[in-house]
Write a protein that holds these residues in place. Sequence first.
Motif, PDB file in Angstrom:
ATOM      1  N   ALA A   1      66.836  -5.147  52.360  1.00 25.13           N
ATOM      2  CA  ALA A   1      67.634  -5.181  53.586  1.00 25.13           C
ATOM      3  C   ALA A   1      66.974  -6.160  54.546  1.00 25.13           C
ATOM      4  O   ALA A   1      65.782  -6.462  54.426  1.00 25.13           O
ATOM      5  CB  ALA A   1      67.716  -3.792  54.219  1.00 25.13           C
ATOM      6  N   ALA A   2      67.752  -6.638  55.525  1.00 29.52           N
ATOM      7  CA  ALA A   2      67.197  -7.581  56.492  1.00 29.52           C
ATOM      8  C   ALA A   2      67.755  -7.316  57.872  1.00 29.52           C
ATOM      9  O   ALA A   2      68.949  -7.059  58.043  1.00 29.52           O
ATOM     10  CB  ALA A   2      67.504  -9.016  56.084  1.00 29.52           C
ATOM     11  N   ALA A   3      66.861  -7.401  58.875  1.00 26.56           N
ATOM     12  CA  ALA A   3      67.249  -7.281  60.276  1.00 26.56           C
ATOM     13  C   ALA A   3      66.854  -8.569  60.984  1.00 26.56           C
ATOM     14  O   ALA A   3      65.666  -8.932  61.005  1.00 26.56           O
ATOM     15  CB  ALA A   3      66.566  -6.087  60.931  1.00 26.56           C
ATOM     16  N   SER A   4      67.838  -9.269  61.540  1.00 23.12           N
ATOM     17  CA  SER A   4      67.624 -10.589  62.136  1.00 23.12           C
ATOM     18  C   SER A   4      68.112 -10.577  63.576  1.00 23.12           C
ATOM     19  O   SER A   4      69.288 -10.332  63.832  1.00 23.12           O
ATOM     20  CB  SER A   4      68.385 -11.650  61.338  1.00 23.12           C
ATOM     21  N   VAL A   5      67.205 -10.873  64.491  1.00 19.50           N
ATOM     22  CA  VAL A   5      67.527 -10.835  65.918  1.00 19.50           C
ATOM     23  C   VAL A   5      67.387 -12.232  66.510  1.00 19.50           C
ATOM     24  O   VAL A   5      66.298 -12.799  66.522  1.00 19.50           O
ATOM     25  CB  VAL A   5      66.609  -9.843  66.659  1.00 19.50           C
ATOM     26  N   CYS A   6      68.504 -12.788  66.967  1.00 19.91           N
ATOM     27  CA  CYS A   6      68.542 -14.067  67.678  1.00 19.91           C
ATOM     28  C   CYS A   6      68.263 -15.275  66.796  1.00 19.91           C
ATOM     29  O   CYS A   6      67.483 -16.165  67.176  1.00 19.91           O
ATOM     30  CB  CYS A   6      67.593 -14.056  68.879  1.00 19.91           C
ATOM     31  N   TRP A   7      68.900 -15.326  65.616  1.00 17.15           N
ATOM     32  CA  TRP A   7      68.958 -16.587  64.872  1.00 17.15           C
ATOM     33  C   TRP A   7      70.071 -16.504  63.833  1.00 17.15           C
ATOM     34  O   TRP A   7      69.843 -16.160  62.673  1.00 17.15           O
ATOM     35  CB  TRP A   7      67.653 -16.940  64.161  1.00 17.15           C
ATOM     36  N   MET A   8      71.271 -16.841  64.267  1.00 19.80           N
ATOM     37  CA  MET A   8      72.392 -17.002  63.341  1.00 19.80           C
ATOM     38  C   MET A   8      73.483 -17.790  64.051  1.00 19.80           C
ATOM     39  O   MET A   8      73.847 -17.475  65.188  1.00 19.80           O
ATOM     40  CB  MET A   8      72.920 -15.656  62.855  1.00 19.80           C
ATOM     41  N   THR A   9      74.000 -18.815  63.379  1.00 21.46           N
ATOM     42  CA  THR A   9      75.018 -19.679  63.962  1.00 21.46           C
ATOM     43  C   THR A   9      75.625 -20.531  62.868  1.00 21.46           C
ATOM     44  O   THR A   9      75.098 -20.605  61.759  1.00 21.46           O
ATOM     45  CB  THR A   9      74.390 -20.590  65.042  1.00 21.46           C
ATOM     46  N   GLY A  10      76.724 -21.184  63.175  1.00 23.77           N
ATOM     47  CA  GLY A  10      77.246 -22.225  62.320  1.00 23.77           C
ATOM     48  C   GLY A  10      76.525 -23.527  62.608  1.00 23.77           C
ATOM     49  O   GLY A  10      76.177 -23.820  63.762  1.00 23.77           O
ATOM     50  N   LEU A  11      76.271 -24.322  61.571  1.00 27.10           N
ATOM     51  CA  LEU A  11      75.503 -25.551  61.741  1.00 27.10           C
ATOM     52  C   LEU A  11      76.202 -26.546  62.663  1.00 27.10           C
ATOM     53  O   LEU A  11      75.576 -27.144  63.552  1.00 27.10           O
ATOM     54  CB  LEU A  11      75.253 -26.199  60.384  1.00 27.10           C
ATOM     55  N   LYS A  12      77.503 -26.744  62.495  1.00 27.59           N
ATOM     56  CA  LYS A  12      78.212 -27.722  63.318  1.00 27.59           C
ATOM     57  C   LYS A  12      78.177 -27.334  64.788  1.00 27.59           C
ATOM     58  O   LYS A  12      78.095 -28.193  65.675  1.00 27.59           O
ATOM     59  CB  LYS A  12      79.649 -27.876  62.835  1.00 27.59           C
ATOM     60  N   GLU A  13      78.258 -26.056  65.056  1.00 27.07           N
ATOM     61  CA  GLU A  13      78.225 -25.584  66.440  1.00 27.07           C
ATOM     62  C   GLU A  13      76.812 -25.650  67.021  1.00 27.07           C
ATOM     63  O   GLU A  13      76.643 -25.660  68.244  1.00 27.07           O
ATOM     64  CB  GLU A  13      78.756 -24.153  66.516  1.00 27.07           C
ATOM     65  N   LEU A  14      75.815 -25.681  66.157  1.00 31.65           N
ATOM     66  CA  LEU A  14      74.429 -25.762  66.609  1.00 31.65           C
ATOM     67  C   LEU A  14      74.043 -27.191  66.973  1.00 31.65           C
ATOM     68  O   LEU A  14      73.301 -27.426  67.931  1.00 31.65           O
ATOM     69  CB  LEU A  14      73.499 -25.237  65.507  1.00 31.65           C
ATOM     70  N   THR A  15      74.548 -28.152  66.210  1.00 30.27           N
ATOM     71  CA  THR A  15      74.163 -29.551  66.414  1.00 30.27           C
ATOM     72  C   THR A  15      75.109 -30.222  67.397  1.00 30.27           C
ATOM     73  O   THR A  15      75.947 -31.039  67.033  1.00 30.27           O
ATOM     74  CB  THR A  15      74.133 -30.297  65.071  1.00 30.27           C
ATOM     75  N   VAL A  16      74.943 -29.854  68.660  1.00 35.41           N
ATOM     76  CA  VAL A  16      75.747 -30.410  69.751  1.00 35.41           C
ATOM     77  C   VAL A  16      74.784 -30.953  70.808  1.00 35.41           C
ATOM     78  O   VAL A  16      73.629 -30.528  70.882  1.00 35.41           O
ATOM     79  CB  VAL A  16      76.673 -29.338  70.364  1.00 35.41           C
ATOM     80  N   PRO A  17      75.238 -31.923  71.617  1.00 33.46           N
ATOM     81  CA  PRO A  17      74.352 -32.487  72.640  1.00 33.46           C
ATOM     82  C   PRO A  17      73.702 -31.411  73.492  1.00 33.46           C
ATOM     83  O   PRO A  17      74.347 -30.463  73.935  1.00 33.46           O
ATOM     84  CB  PRO A  17      75.310 -33.360  73.473  1.00 33.46           C
ATOM     85  N   GLY A  18      72.399 -31.565  73.691  1.00 32.97           N
ATOM     86  CA  GLY A  18      71.637 -30.610  74.482  1.00 32.97           C
ATOM     87  C   GLY A  18      71.021 -29.484  73.683  1.00 32.97           C
ATOM     88  O   GLY A  18      70.213 -28.720  74.207  1.00 32.97           O
ATOM     89  N   SER A  19      71.370 -29.377  72.405  1.00 33.49           N
ATOM     90  CA  SER A  19      70.829 -28.290  71.582  1.00 33.49           C
ATOM     91  C   SER A  19      69.343 -28.492  71.337  1.00 33.49           C
ATOM     92  O   SER A  19      68.873 -29.611  71.095  1.00 33.49           O
ATOM     93  CB  SER A  19      71.568 -28.232  70.240  1.00 33.49           C
ATOM     94  N   ASN A  20      68.606 -27.393  71.381  1.00 41.18           N
ATOM     95  CA  ASN A  20      67.175 -27.440  71.106  1.00 41.18           C
ATOM     96  C   ASN A  20      66.899 -27.983  69.713  1.00 41.18           C
ATOM     97  O   ASN A  20      65.893 -28.670  69.482  1.00 41.18           O
ATOM     98  CB  ASN A  20      66.582 -26.033  71.252  1.00 41.18           C
ATOM     99  N   THR A  21      67.791 -27.727  68.769  1.00 37.57           N
ATOM    100  CA  THR A  21      67.601 -28.185  67.397  1.00 37.57           C
ATOM    101  C   THR A  21      67.518 -29.704  67.316  1.00 37.57           C
ATOM    102  O   THR A  21      66.795 -30.257  66.470  1.00 37.57           O
ATOM    103  CB  THR A  21      68.755 -27.682  66.510  1.00 37.57           C
TER     104      THR A  21
END
Length: 365
Positions: free
Chosen positions: A249-269
């Motif tokens: 099982a896995a519990a994940s807090v504060c890291w899940m998104t779609g890649l295209k929505e993550l790679t937008v201007p101003g993103s920390n990534t």
Amino acid sequence: MAGGLLSAAEAAVVDGPLPGFHPALKDELTFPLAWGRSPIRDARAWRRAARAAVERHLLVERQDEVPFAPEFTGRFPGEGYDRELVTVSLTRYARVRGALLTPHGRGPFPAVLLLHDHGSRFDIGKEKLVRPWYDDTRLASATAWAKRCFDGRFVGDALARRGYAVLCLDALGWGERGPLAYAQQQALASNFFHLGSSLAGLMAREDERAAAFLAGLDRVDARRVAAAGFSMGAYRAWQAAALSDHVAAAASVCWMTGLKELTVPGSNTLRGQSAYCMLHPGLARHLDLPDVASIAAPKPALFFHGGLDTLFPAEGVRVAYDRLRAVWRARNAEDRLRVKTWPRLGHVFTAAMQDKVFSWLDDVL
């Protein structure tokens, strides 16, 4: 634009580090191996194919044949649990030291592989989650980090008091395997690439092996091992569940998104640096981030998100949650998936969130 091509000015680097033609590059990402887009219609067969694709892009070979050869320190009593340090060979390249907590009482116990975050804080790694009884020099940093991110709790100690065996190790660059300077991250990652390897791939392999080591301990019930983490640790947790059969099982807090929505201007990534810990070159030509996490289905999985978390825009989280639901539904296991947005919280793992995660772990393990 002439003949469908961008002008010289349009083709320049714009929006910070993004090229002017980044929308065209995004359009080429169709994630053809994703569930529902892949020609594979059997969910189990899809899982095998998707996992194989991830494995190919890690650029680090499996290390299953390497003996762990653990070395344990003496046990130190805590409040309801014992604490010890253990040094193991997770790969053929290096020995790694971790904190191991064992509840008082008769085992075997359920267990949690606890995976630390990035946070641009490198002097502590495992100490972010387990109170460092063994190192007074790191205690002040660890206490400050727990106050900043976890409402003052050491999550590992809280889990051990609750009856879980807990293992937490330093990732490369953190704690005793560092400290890495923030500006050195890209150089470290690029040198891995020059050597035909990958920093993110090494981290993934080490987490797989850590899960196998934890599951193999006599004190642990191998059928009841979870991975859990916050921020980068959350990414590592769902990745470990996708790649390791030892993670139930896995519990994940504060890291899940779609890649295209993550790679937008101003993103920390887009700054690079920390992104290299979570970048498998070429994998996006096949699978989106939630597709990789979905390889874990039908295992129980929890994903929490802070509605005010500026690192992960709400639209990306929504897209990801929809993709996750589709795969768990295809495995007739939608009741094993829990996703939630905490509307008034940012990039934190508060005591209230922790309590919900702990209760969820009690239920699924």
